[in-house]
Design a protein around this motif. Structure first.
Motif, PDB file in Angstrom:
ATOM      1  N   ASN A 214      -1.648   0.893  -3.923  1.00 17.49           N
ATOM      2  CA  ASN A 214      -0.711   1.202  -2.848  1.00 17.49           C
ATOM      3  C   ASN A 214      -0.664   2.723  -2.723  1.00 17.49           C
ATOM      4  OD1 ASN A 214       1.411   1.672  -1.132  1.00 17.49           O
ATOM      5  ND2 ASN A 214       2.829   0.260  -2.124  1.00 17.49           N
TER       6      ASN A 214
ATOM      7  N   GLU B  75       0.655   4.585  -0.396  1.00 20.88           N
ATOM      8  CA  GLU B  75       1.698   5.134   0.481  1.00 20.88           C
ATOM      9  C   GLU B  75       2.358   6.365  -0.128  1.00 20.88           C
ATOM     10  OE1 GLU B  75       3.465   1.507   3.124  1.00 20.88           O
ATOM     11  OE2 GLU B  75       4.160   1.645   1.054  1.00 20.88           O
ATOM     12  N   GLY B  76       2.475   6.417  -1.443  1.00 29.14           N
ATOM     13  CA  GLY B  76       3.230   7.499  -2.063  1.00 29.14           C
ATOM     14  C   GLY B  76       2.446   8.344  -3.048  1.00 29.14           C
ATOM     15  N   TRP B  77       1.142   8.066  -3.224  1.00 31.17           N
ATOM     16  CA  TRP B  77       0.361   8.848  -4.187  1.00 31.17           C
ATOM     17  C   TRP B  77      -1.109   8.655  -3.883  1.00 31.17           C
ATOM     18  CZ3 TRP B  77       2.159  12.507  -7.299  1.00 31.17           C
ATOM     19  CH2 TRP B  77       1.315  13.044  -8.283  1.00 31.17           C
ATOM     20  N   ASP B  78      -1.926   9.641  -4.278  1.00 31.43           N
ATOM     21  CA  ASP B  78      -3.370   9.497  -4.128  1.00 31.43           C
ATOM     22  C   ASP B  78      -4.047  10.456  -5.105  1.00 31.43           C
ATOM     23  OD1 ASP B  78      -3.196  12.061  -2.945  1.00 31.43           O
ATOM     24  OD2 ASP B  78      -3.142  11.209  -0.928  1.00 31.43           O
TER      25      ASP B  78
ATOM     26  N   ASP C 152      -0.244  -1.312  -8.600  1.00 36.73           N
ATOM     27  CA  ASP C 152       0.941  -1.100  -7.777  1.00 36.73           C
ATOM     28  C   ASP C 152       2.068  -1.856  -8.465  1.00 36.73           C
ATOM     29  OD1 ASP C 152       2.976  -1.094  -5.919  1.00 36.73           O
ATOM     30  OD2 ASP C 152       1.890  -2.289  -4.432  1.00 36.73           O
TER      31      ASP C 152
ATOM     32  N   HIS D 258       8.145   8.091  -5.339  1.00 30.68           N
ATOM     33  CA  HIS D 258       6.875   7.878  -4.633  1.00 30.68           C
ATOM     34  C   HIS D 258       6.697   6.431  -4.168  1.00 30.68           C
ATOM     35  CE1 HIS D 258       5.079  11.814  -5.602  1.00 30.68           C
ATOM     36  NE2 HIS D 258       5.706  11.708  -6.760  1.00 30.68           N
TER      37      HIS D 258
ATOM     38  N   GLU E 136       8.079   3.257  -1.983  1.00 33.77           N
ATOM     39  CA  GLU E 136       8.993   2.911  -0.895  1.00 33.77           C
ATOM     40  C   GLU E 136       9.979   1.847  -1.335  1.00 33.77           C
ATOM     41  OE1 GLU E 136       8.888   2.189   3.909  1.00 33.77           O
ATOM     42  OE2 GLU E 136       7.062   1.831   2.739  1.00 33.77           O
TER      43      GLU E 136
ATOM     44  N   ARG F 124       8.076  16.069   1.212  1.00 34.79           N
ATOM     45  CA  ARG F 124       7.170  15.340   2.112  1.00 34.79           C
ATOM     46  C   ARG F 124       5.711  15.589   1.749  1.00 34.79           C
ATOM     47  NH1 ARG F 124      11.392  16.685   5.641  1.00 34.79           N
ATOM     48  NH2 ARG F 124      10.415  18.657   6.245  1.00 34.79           N
TER      49      ARG F 124
ATOM     50  N   HIS G  68       4.634  13.446  -0.990  1.00 30.41           N
ATOM     51  CA  HIS G  68       4.748  12.010  -0.691  1.00 30.41           C
ATOM     52  C   HIS G  68       5.973  11.385  -1.335  1.00 30.41           C
ATOM     53  CE1 HIS G  68       0.122  11.598   0.180  1.00 30.41           C
ATOM     54  NE2 HIS G  68       0.663  12.687   0.723  1.00 30.41           N
TER      55      HIS G  68
ATOM     56  N   PHE H 108       9.480   9.618  -1.023  1.00 30.40           N
ATOM     57  CA  PHE H 108      10.268   8.879  -0.044  1.00 30.40           C
ATOM     58  C   PHE H 108      11.728   9.307  -0.054  1.00 30.40           C
ATOM     59  CE2 PHE H 108       6.680   5.966  -0.461  1.00 30.40           C
ATOM     60  CZ  PHE H 108       6.437   5.663   0.870  1.00 30.40           C
TER      61      PHE H 108
END
Length: 216
Positions: A37, A39-42, A131, A153, A155, A190, A193, A195
């Motif tokens: 997932n 959305e909040g990390w990479d 995740d 991080h 959601e 932001r 990442h 939330f």
């Protein structure tokens, strides 16, 4: 200590942990890819953190030291297994191994390149691409779970807390760290990442809703 039965991968293949590494269908793999997932990390954020801090930033050191001291104070028995959620650059894995040499330290992360690097730098550690809100691991698998600067991080942070509570054995310990002060949320958050930031009262309520008792 009996080895856990690691769940089947999404492909249906059954992983085996043996002699310090995972094997899947006869092939050695650096980590088990269960779920992701981004959305909040990479991987880019992992690289940024490692490049800018390299594990030596005073706040990072204080966070790791505080986590280990907190675990030692809260655990009622020698832990057999400890899970780190959001292992990032792997420095806490290193410190947990030193602090709890009798325990199996399990690392997890959504970013695959980070896991490949940890596998090189921290050999012999079970690593999972995971995740935490979509977790196939069996209930009651861990004596302790550590998540430092992770919930912000995610959601669905309430879902993550419920899953971490499920993964704990009776009497197990969850140790978390999050950024404070919703009014401080800005472009820096932001960029990282995030939330959200947290009020203590909101965090306490979410922890209670997950079925956890607050020790400290």
């Amino acid at each position: 200590m009996a080895e856990p039965q690691w769940p089947a991968l999404p492909t249906g293949e059954i992983p085996v942990w043996d002699d310090g590494h995972f094997t899947v269908s006869g092939e050695v793999v650096p980590f088990l890819p269960y779920s992701e997932n981004f959305e909040g990390w990479d991987d880019e954020l992992t690289s940024l953190h490692k490049r800018e801090a390299a594990g030596m930033h005073p706040i990072d050191i204080a966070s790791r030291d505080n986590a280990i001291a907190g675990l030692k104070a809260a655990l009622k028995r020698n832990p057999e297994r400890i899970l780190e959620v959001g292992s990032s650059d792997g420095y806490l894995i290193r410190d947990l191994k030193a602090a709890f040499p009798q325990a199996t330290i399990v690392g997890s992360e959504v970013a695959p390149e980070a896991l490949r690097q940890i596998a090189v730098e921290q050999p012999g550690v079970p690593l999972l691409q995971l995740d935490i809100t979509n977790c196939p691991l069996p209930a009651g698998m861990f004596d302790a779970i550590v998540a430092l600067n992770v919930l912000e991080h995610i959601e669905d942070d309430s879902g993550a807390l419920r899953e971490m509570a499920r993964l704990l054995r009776p009497g197990g310990v969850l140790l978390i760290e999050v950024p404070a002060g919703p009014a401080l949320y800005d472009a820096y958050d932001r960029q990282l990442h995030h939330f959200r930031r947290y009020r203590m009262s909101d965090l306490v309520a979410k922890i209670a809703d997950a079925g956890l008792d607050i020790v400290r």
